[in-house]
Design an enzyme around this catalytic site. Structure first.
Site, mmCIF file in Angstrom:
data_model
loop_
_atom_site.group_PDB
_atom_site.id
_atom_site.type_symbol
_atom_site.label_atom_id
_atom_site.label_comp_id
_atom_site.label_asym_id
_atom_site.label_seq_id
_atom_site.Cartn_x
_atom_site.Cartn_y
_atom_site.Cartn_z
ATOM 1 N N SER A 1 4.607 1.262 8.151
ATOM 2 C CA SER A 1 4.224 0.290 7.134
ATOM 3 C C SER A 1 5.378 0.051 6.177
ATOM 4 O O SER A 1 5.966 0.999 5.648
ATOM 5 C CB SER A 1 3.011 0.769 6.340
ATOM 6 N N HIS B 1 0.814 -1.218 0.000
ATOM 7 C CA HIS B 1 0.000 0.000 0.000
ATOM 8 C C HIS B 1 0.846 1.267 0.000
ATOM 9 O O HIS B 1 0.305 2.366 -0.163
ATOM 10 C CB HIS B 1 -0.996 -0.002 1.159
#
Length: 316
Positions: free
Chosen positions: A272, A149
């Site tokens: 992330s 992502h």
């Protein structure tokens, strides 16, 4: 088209390009639009490389080298626009990484020794003009691993327009400089299906200069039994701390499923894409790619299929 099929960013033919060469195992084929063929691994361990900068880590675990000074240090003013960049995951979904219980994260400074210099602040620009930040880690001379992502956000128009990679960033200091990448890799499972079990990707840089200077992690696909009480480490650039500062935490794996790892290690949005690595016999092998919160926090597990994609992306 299987979920582990690799797809590539805009300068390599988009999501439809399929690399030549053999498919990796278990139907989780790797497709990389023109940058290199998928390659089956002879063994499920890929070695690390210490780099050529000559700055070595003095201690492991929560200790870190506080004496090494970088001769390549570059001070870059941190603008309000940079400081206010949101974590990439906040643009994609609402399951931010989490501090679990007492916050015992440790700041790494300086970040010029191993493995901290292998870890990168990522500054992302998406097609719709939105900016975000994330964390990456060198897995090869030209290749930086991260979350899917980070490189591909459907909410922001798809593949990132560009990502600046800053290894070992330490506040306003960029001790090794940076490179901008606009060639990306991820999986069909993430790009087409937004499946968190396949949420990993990579940035391919224009040259190998940066990776050969700082070095890069190894990675490994371990057996289920190997994860029982396995102690793992992670470090990255969380959004709740001063911009550009790297923070470390560690703990044991609490659960290993077929494609994910869970742990109560403290993290926060902005991390992330962080490496989750095992330190054994002074060797550091990434076993997961961090990306989700909820206490336990979670990573994509490096399975044999993930290993094969990472190896193909390393070898571009």
């Amino acid at each position: 088209m299987s979920d582990h099929q690799s797809v590539s960013g805009p300068d390599d033919g988009g999501t439809s390009g399929q690399a030549p060469g053999p498919m990796p195992v278990s139907g989780h084929e790797s497709v990389s639009g023109g940058a290199g063929a998928a390659e089956s691994a002879a063994a499920m361990v890929a070695d690390s490389f210490e780099g050529q900068s000559g700055l070595l880590e003095l201690a492991s675990g929560f200790s870190r080298d506080v004496s090494a000074e970088s001769t390549l240090s570059e001070q870059v003013q941190i603008s309000p626009a940079l400081s206010s960049l949101p974590p990439a995951e906040s643009l994609a979904f609402e399951e931010p990484e989490t501090v679990c219980g007492n916050d015992d994260r440790v700041r790494i400074s300086p970040c010029t020794s191993i493995p901290w210099r292998w870890i990168c602040e990522l500054l992302v620009t998406y097609p719709d003009g939105a900016g975000a930040r994330g964390t990456g880690w060198f897995l090869g001379p030209r290749t930086v691993g991260t979350a899917g992502h980070v490189v591909f956000s459907r909410a922001n128009g798809g593949w990132a327009r560009q990502i600046e990679v800053i290894p070992g960033m330490d506040g306003a200091s960029r001790p090794f400089g940076s490179q901008v990448g606009n060639s990306f890799r991820s999986t069909n499972g993430w790009v087409n299906n937004t499946d968190p079990e396949y949420d990993y990707g990579a940035i391919v840089l224009p040259t190998a200069d940066l990776g050969n200077t700082v070095g890069f992690f190894g990675f490994a696909a371990l057996s289920d039994a190997s994860y029982q009480n396995l102690f793992v480490n992670t470090s990255g650039y969380p959004g709740d701390k001063p911009f550009g500062t790297q923070w470390f935490n560690a703990g044991t794996v609490t659960q290993a499923t077929q494609r994910r790892l869970s742990y109560m290690i403290d993290t926060f949005g902005g991390q992330s894409g962080s490496a989750v690595w095992r330190l054994l016999n002074n060797q550091r092998h990434v076993v997961g790619i961090h990306g989700y919160g909820g206490c336990p926090n979670k990573a994509v597990r490096v399975t044999g299929e993930v290993f094969n994609n990472l190896l193909a992306w390393r070898n571009v």
